[in-house]
Design a protein around this motif. Structure first.
Motif, PDB file in Angstrom:
ATOM      1  N   LEU A 161       0.704  -1.330  -0.037  1.00  0.00           N
ATOM      2  CA  LEU A 161       0.130  -0.181   0.132  1.00  0.00           C
ATOM      3  C   LEU A 161       0.978   1.060  -0.117  1.00  0.00           C
ATOM      4  O   LEU A 161       0.568   2.095  -0.476  1.00  0.00           O
ATOM      5  CB  LEU A 161      -1.016  -0.042   0.659  1.00  0.00           C
ATOM      6  N   VAL A 162       1.983   1.215   0.863  1.00  0.00           N
ATOM      7  CA  VAL A 162       2.732   2.187   0.696  1.00  0.00           C
ATOM      8  C   VAL A 162       3.056   2.792  -0.780  1.00  0.00           C
ATOM      9  O   VAL A 162       3.164   3.638  -1.244  1.00  0.00           O
ATOM     10  CB  VAL A 162       3.462   1.818   1.382  1.00  0.00           C
ATOM     11  N   GLY A 163       3.812   1.250  -1.606  1.00  0.00           N
ATOM     12  CA  GLY A 163       4.101   1.509  -2.927  1.00  0.00           C
ATOM     13  C   GLY A 163       3.273   1.729  -3.559  1.00  0.00           C
ATOM     14  O   GLY A 163       3.328   3.005  -5.249  1.00  0.00           O
ATOM     15  N   ALA A 164       2.181   1.489  -3.355  1.00  0.00           N
ATOM     16  CA  ALA A 164       0.263   2.265  -4.639  1.00  0.00           C
ATOM     17  C   ALA A 164       0.546   3.918  -4.552  1.00  0.00           C
ATOM     18  O   ALA A 164       0.220   4.285  -5.124  1.00  0.00           O
ATOM     19  CB  ALA A 164      -0.439   1.603  -4.256  1.00  0.00           C
ATOM     20  N   MET A 189     -12.549  -1.604  -9.810  1.00  0.00           N
ATOM     21  CA  MET A 189     -11.850  -1.629  -8.184  1.00  0.00           C
ATOM     22  C   MET A 189     -11.026  -0.635  -8.470  1.00  0.00           C
ATOM     23  O   MET A 189     -10.872  -0.135  -7.476  1.00  0.00           O
ATOM     24  CB  MET A 189     -11.662  -3.184  -7.834  1.00  0.00           C
ATOM     25  N   ALA A 190     -10.305  -1.023  -9.048  1.00  0.00           N
ATOM     26  CA  ALA A 190      -8.518   0.344  -9.071  1.00  0.00           C
ATOM     27  C   ALA A 190      -9.223   0.952  -9.091  1.00  0.00           C
ATOM     28  O   ALA A 190      -8.362   2.357  -8.670  1.00  0.00           O
ATOM     29  CB  ALA A 190      -8.484  -0.786 -10.918  1.00  0.00           C
ATOM     30  N   ASP A 191     -10.388   2.258  -9.824  1.00  0.00           N
ATOM     31  CA  ASP A 191     -10.559   3.038 -10.178  1.00  0.00           C
ATOM     32  C   ASP A 191     -10.819   3.804  -9.002  1.00  0.00           C
ATOM     33  O   ASP A 191     -10.629   4.629  -7.965  1.00  0.00           O
ATOM     34  CB  ASP A 191     -11.751   2.975 -10.878  1.00  0.00           C
ATOM     35  N   VAL A 192     -11.851   2.806  -7.471  1.00  0.00           N
ATOM     36  CA  VAL A 192     -11.969   2.951  -6.972  1.00  0.00           C
ATOM     37  C   VAL A 192     -10.846   3.210  -5.335  1.00  0.00           C
ATOM     38  O   VAL A 192     -10.526   4.587  -5.160  1.00  0.00           O
ATOM     39  CB  VAL A 192     -12.847   2.212  -5.623  1.00  0.00           C
ATOM     40  N   LEU A 193      -9.727   2.278  -5.314  1.00  0.00           N
ATOM     41  CA  LEU A 193      -8.368   2.045  -5.410  1.00  0.00           C
ATOM     42  C   LEU A 193      -7.596   3.640  -5.430  1.00  0.00           C
ATOM     43  O   LEU A 193      -6.691   3.953  -4.390  1.00  0.00           O
ATOM     44  CB  LEU A 193      -7.597   1.130  -5.284  1.00  0.00           C
ATOM     45  N   TRP A 194      -8.046   4.120  -6.531  1.00  0.00           N
ATOM     46  CA  TRP A 194      -6.953   4.823  -7.099  1.00  0.00           C
ATOM     47  C   TRP A 194      -7.272   5.901  -6.036  1.00  0.00           C
ATOM     48  O   TRP A 194      -6.404   7.007  -6.208  1.00  0.00           O
ATOM     49  CB  TRP A 194      -6.768   5.386  -8.560  1.00  0.00           C
ATOM     50  N   VAL A 195      -7.894   6.318  -6.330  1.00  0.00           N
ATOM     51  CA  VAL A 195      -9.052   7.421  -5.748  1.00  0.00           C
ATOM     52  C   VAL A 195      -8.766   8.078  -4.198  1.00  0.00           C
ATOM     53  O   VAL A 195      -8.852   8.897  -3.616  1.00  0.00           O
ATOM     54  CB  VAL A 195     -10.266   7.729  -6.306  1.00  0.00           C
ATOM     55  N   LEU A 196      -9.149   6.681  -3.663  1.00  0.00           N
ATOM     56  CA  LEU A 196      -8.970   6.826  -2.112  1.00  0.00           C
ATOM     57  C   LEU A 196      -7.286   6.693  -1.380  1.00  0.00           C
ATOM     58  O   LEU A 196      -6.790   7.184  -0.898  1.00  0.00           O
ATOM     59  CB  LEU A 196      -9.112   5.457  -1.536  1.00  0.00           C
ATOM     60  N   LEU A 197      -6.431   6.587  -2.800  1.00  0.00           N
ATOM     61  CA  LEU A 197      -4.580   6.732  -2.521  1.00  0.00           C
ATOM     62  C   LEU A 197      -4.680   8.020  -2.980  1.00  0.00           C
ATOM     63  O   LEU A 197      -3.651   8.458  -2.083  1.00  0.00           O
ATOM     64  CB  LEU A 197      -3.950   5.485  -3.656  1.00  0.00           C
ATOM     65  N   CYS A 198      -4.822   9.196  -3.704  1.00  0.00           N
ATOM     66  CA  CYS A 198      -5.161   9.918  -4.169  1.00  0.00           C
ATOM     67  C   CYS A 198      -5.244  10.520  -2.469  1.00  0.00           C
ATOM     68  O   CYS A 198      -4.797  11.628  -1.983  1.00  0.00           O
ATOM     69  CB  CYS A 198      -6.012  10.695  -4.959  1.00  0.00           C
ATOM     70  N   GLY A 210      -2.092  12.756   4.250  1.00  0.00           N
ATOM     71  CA  GLY A 210      -0.963  12.357   5.242  1.00  0.00           C
ATOM     72  C   GLY A 210      -1.356  11.053   5.767  1.00  0.00           C
ATOM     73  O   GLY A 210      -0.811  10.451   6.839  1.00  0.00           O
ATOM     74  N   VAL A 211      -2.426  10.131   5.352  1.00  0.00           N
ATOM     75  CA  VAL A 211      -2.876   9.526   5.761  1.00  0.00           C
ATOM     76  C   VAL A 211      -1.497   7.951   5.825  1.00  0.00           C
ATOM     77  O   VAL A 211      -2.105   8.191   3.637  1.00  0.00           O
ATOM     78  CB  VAL A 211      -4.012   8.371   5.730  1.00  0.00           C
ATOM     79  N   ASN A 212      -1.283   7.020   6.174  1.00  0.00           N
ATOM     80  CA  ASN A 212      -0.372   6.164   5.927  1.00  0.00           C
ATOM     81  C   ASN A 212      -1.263   5.300   5.562  1.00  0.00           C
ATOM     82  O   ASN A 212      -1.811   4.581   6.662  1.00  0.00           O
ATOM     83  CB  ASN A 212       0.716   5.802   5.979  1.00  0.00           C
ATOM     84  N   LEU A 213      -1.997   4.762   4.538  1.00  0.00           N
ATOM     85  CA  LEU A 213      -2.942   2.823   4.575  1.00  0.00           C
ATOM     86  C   LEU A 213      -2.559   1.776   4.895  1.00  0.00           C
ATOM     87  O   LEU A 213      -3.560   1.959   5.463  1.00  0.00           O
ATOM     88  CB  LEU A 213      -3.557   2.988   2.828  1.00  0.00           C
ATOM     89  N   GLU A 214      -1.081   1.712   4.736  1.00  0.00           N
ATOM     90  CA  GLU A 214      -0.658   0.419   5.277  1.00  0.00           C
ATOM     91  C   GLU A 214      -0.893   0.776   6.565  1.00  0.00           C
ATOM     92  O   GLU A 214      -1.135  -0.708   7.043  1.00  0.00           O
ATOM     93  CB  GLU A 214       1.509  -0.002   4.758  1.00  0.00           C
ATOM     94  N   GLU A 215      -0.090   1.367   7.681  1.00  0.00           N
ATOM     95  CA  GLU A 215      -0.827   1.056   8.476  1.00  0.00           C
ATOM     96  C   GLU A 215      -2.094   1.979   9.561  1.00  0.00           C
ATOM     97  O   GLU A 215      -2.226   0.421  10.120  1.00  0.00           O
ATOM     98  CB  GLU A 215       0.573   3.159   9.617  1.00  0.00           C
ATOM     99  N   GLU A 216      -2.607   2.081   9.295  1.00  0.00           N
ATOM    100  CA  GLU A 216      -4.087   2.654   9.199  1.00  0.00           C
ATOM    101  C   GLU A 216      -4.369   0.745   9.114  1.00  0.00           C
ATOM    102  O   GLU A 216      -5.723   1.147   9.579  1.00  0.00           O
ATOM    103  CB  GLU A 216      -4.793   3.691   8.652  1.00  0.00           C
ATOM    104  N   LEU A 217      -4.606   0.349   7.847  1.00  0.00           N
ATOM    105  CA  LEU A 217      -5.041  -1.103   7.576  1.00  0.00           C
ATOM    106  C   LEU A 217      -4.830  -2.241   8.533  1.00  0.00           C
ATOM    107  O   LEU A 217      -6.099  -2.916   8.979  1.00  0.00           O
ATOM    108  CB  LEU A 217      -4.933  -1.616   6.091  1.00  0.00           C
ATOM    109  N   LEU A 218      -3.249  -2.078   9.328  1.00  0.00           N
ATOM    110  CA  LEU A 218      -3.390  -2.577   9.793  1.00  0.00           C
ATOM    111  C   LEU A 218      -3.812  -2.415  11.315  1.00  0.00           C
ATOM    112  O   LEU A 218      -4.357  -3.485  11.863  1.00  0.00           O
ATOM    113  CB  LEU A 218      -1.469  -2.982  10.082  1.00  0.00           C
TER     114      LEU A 218
END
Length: 113
Positions: free
Chosen positions: A8-11, A68-77, A83-91
């Motif tokens: 997720l960090v890489g994404a 699904m990738a479109d949804v993920l793209w915008v969420l990553l944006c 300033g949210v690290n999604l990898e940390e937050e998901l864990l």
């Protein structure tokens, strides 16, 4: 494009690089929230036609992964912008759900019948 497994960090980094190279800048956070809602609607349309009672219109196709990738793209944006690290937050979220719901679903007769 990388052939390695993507974290997720890489994404988040990949999306940020793409925005900076090709996107000029991020849309505003509120615009991206509206875009996220739009993309979720497009995903819902494909889900309704694929798994629900609706049928595809002429020329439409099941592009579930792309939606699904479109949804993920915008969420990553949005994560990058705020300033949210999604990898940390998901864990942290998985740990929270585990502590809160570790027995809830196992004992739910609606799920086990």
């Amino acid at each position: 494009m990388t052939k390695e497994k993507l974290t997720l960090v890489g994404a988040q980094q990949l999306v940020d690089q793409w925005i900076k190279q090709y996107g000029v800048r991020y849309f505003s956070e509120l615009t991206n929230l509206a875009v996220l809602t739009e993309e979720v609607g497009e995903l819902a349309r494909v889900m309704a036609r694929t798994y629900g009672d609706q049928s595809f219109k002429a020329g439409e196709k099941a592009n579930l992964g792309d939606e699904m990738a479109d949804v993920l793209w915008v969420l990553l944006c949005l994560a990058n912008q705020t300033g949210v690290n999604l990898e940390e937050e998901l864990l942290k979220n998985i740990e929270k759900k585990t502590q809160r719901d570790c027995n809830r679903h196992i004992h739910n007769k609606k799920l086990t019948n």
